[in-house]
Scaffold this motif. Structure first.
Motif, PDB file in Angstrom:
ATOM      1  N   GLY A  32       0.814  -1.210   0.000  1.00 22.77           N
ATOM      2  CA  GLY A  32       0.000   0.000   0.000  1.00 22.77           C
ATOM      3  C   GLY A  32       0.846   1.257   0.000  1.00 22.77           C
ATOM      4  O   GLY A  32       0.527   2.235  -0.689  1.00 22.77           O
ATOM      5  N   ARG A  33       1.922   1.251   0.771  1.00 16.64           N
ATOM      6  CA  ARG A  33       2.835   2.407   0.778  1.00 16.64           C
ATOM      7  C   ARG A  33       3.473   2.596  -0.589  1.00 16.64           C
ATOM      8  O   ARG A  33       3.572   3.724  -1.088  1.00 16.64           O
ATOM      9  N   CYS A  34       3.887   1.513  -1.208  1.00 16.07           N
ATOM     10  CA  CYS A  34       4.524   1.601  -2.520  1.00 16.07           C
ATOM     11  C   CYS A  34       3.540   2.128  -3.565  1.00 16.07           C
ATOM     12  O   CYS A  34       3.917   2.945  -4.423  1.00 16.07           O
ATOM     13  N   ILE A  35       2.296   1.690  -3.507  1.00 18.08           N
ATOM     14  CA  ILE A  35       1.271   2.218  -4.414  1.00 18.08           C
ATOM     15  C   ILE A  35       1.151   3.724  -4.237  1.00 18.08           C
ATOM     16  O   ILE A  35       1.121   4.484  -5.215  1.00 18.08           O
ATOM     17  N   ALA A  36       1.088   4.172  -3.000  1.00 21.49           N
ATOM     18  CA  ALA A  36       0.933   5.602  -2.730  1.00 21.49           C
ATOM     19  C   ALA A  36       2.074   6.414  -3.337  1.00 21.49           C
ATOM     20  O   ALA A  36       1.842   7.431  -4.008  1.00 21.49           O
ATOM     21  N   VAL A  37       3.296   5.980  -3.114  1.00 18.79           N
ATOM     22  CA  VAL A  37       4.463   6.733  -3.596  1.00 18.79           C
ATOM     23  C   VAL A  37       4.517   6.746  -5.124  1.00 18.79           C
ATOM     24  O   VAL A  37       4.696   7.798  -5.751  1.00 18.79           O
ATOM     25  N   SER A  72       8.239  13.496  -0.689  1.00 19.33           N
ATOM     26  CA  SER A  72       9.618  13.508  -1.186  1.00 19.33           C
ATOM     27  C   SER A  72       9.668  13.153  -2.667  1.00 19.33           C
ATOM     28  O   SER A  72      10.510  13.656  -3.416  1.00 19.33           O
ATOM     29  N   ALA A  73       8.747  12.289  -3.072  1.00 19.21           N
ATOM     30  CA  ALA A  73       8.718  11.836  -4.467  1.00 19.21           C
ATOM     31  C   ALA A  73       7.920  12.767  -5.372  1.00 19.21           C
ATOM     32  O   ALA A  73       8.192  12.861  -6.573  1.00 19.21           O
ATOM     33  N   ALA A  74       6.898  13.425  -4.806  1.00 18.80           N
ATOM     34  CA  ALA A  74       5.999  14.256  -5.611  1.00 18.80           C
ATOM     35  C   ALA A  74       5.468  15.382  -4.731  1.00 18.80           C
ATOM     36  O   ALA A  74       4.377  15.284  -4.167  1.00 18.80           O
TER      37      ALA A  74
END
Length: 279
Positions: A32-37, A72-74
């Motif tokens: 879920g965290r990876c999907i969000a990022v 940090s990514a977007a």
């Protein structure tokens, strides 16, 4: 409905460059965290003028860390955190309202719901040993009732918007695995619920996405605790031989799939299935 094509079919892509509202459940860790990022990155790099990303889970610290990684990514994405327990059905209606509240007074061109939250269940027992109705109700409350209710409320709320719903599925939805009975049943039922919705709602895009075998706390638990030795050994072998795919690889495939629209609404698509030509 405004913005909507006559009906979804092959070739109808999800737009990551539109004004968007995206809800992701189970976003405090792992997949879920990876999907969000990576979804935030996809919206940002595609030039979306406005994104409201709503993340929910029980763990506040985990969600705060996910938010930090997303920003940090977007940096331009608006991140909203909703702390709540999808297993607590007595508070489910309030939780759904909180997940939709940030959209109040705003208009979107694309809305997305990612039903990722779920649990493995007790893998130390065979299915014949589950004799407590309360235990089963609790399990299916989180893994079946909650995503159905949230999906229904999401669709009703965004009647004027192009909407897509992704159910994070599993190979276990179509293949029985010993000692993983509750998980298999829950995933199969969720798949069918989504497939029925696709038949009933031809103006909403639905996808059952099996993300593939990944090294997570869940797969580690299966390798260590599953009652069935063959199941334990199979998961341990994948880990030892480094045959798990990365979280990032799986999410990138999901994004490409949504962008392509190269699947029938309500279909079960596995991470190993080929993308439509040209993607």
């Amino acid at each position: 409905r405004k913005y909507l094509p006559e009906s979804f079919s092959l070739g109808m892509p999800v737009s990551f460059s539109s004004r968007a509202y995206c809800v992701i459940t189970g976003a405090s860790r792992g997949y879920g965290r990876c999907i969000a990022v990576l979804f935030a990155q996809a919206f940002s790099t595609s030039g979306s003028p406005h994104v409201d990303l709503v993340l929910t889970a029980r763990n506040r610290e985990g969600l705060e860390e996910t938010k930090r990684l997303v920003l940090s990514a977007a940096a331009g994405v608006n991140v909203h955190l909703v702390i709540g327990d999808l297993q607590d059905l007595s508070k489910l209606e309030d939780l759904c309202s909180c997940l939709l509240q940030p959209s109040s007074g705003k208009k979107y061109e694309q809305t997305l719901l990612i039903n990722n939250a779920g649990s493995l269940g007790d893998v130390t027992k065979l299915l014949e040993e589950f004799t407590d109705p309360a235990e089963l109700q609790t399990y299916f409350g989180l893994n079946l009732t909650s995503p159905i209710v949230l999906t229904s409320k999401f669709i009703q709320h965004f009647k004027e918007t192009l909407t897509a719903v992704v159910n994070v599925s599993s190979l276990c939805a179509i293949k029985p695995v010993p000692a993983m009975g509750l998980y298999c049943i829950g995933k199969a039922a969720r798949d069918m619920a989504v497939s029925v919705c696709a038949k009933e709602q031809d103006k909403v895009l639905f996808l059952n996405y099996a993300p593939g075998p990944m090294e997570t706390a869940m797969t580690d638990m299966i390798a260590a605790e599953a009652f069935d030795k063959k199941t334990r050994d199979a998961f341990q072998k994948m880990k030892d031989e480094k045959k798990y795919i990365s979280l990032e690889e799986s999410v990138h495939k999901l994004i490409c799939l949504l962008r392509s629209g190269g699947f029938q609404s309500g279909a079960h698509v596995d991470v190993y299935d080929p993308l439509p030509s040209g993607n």
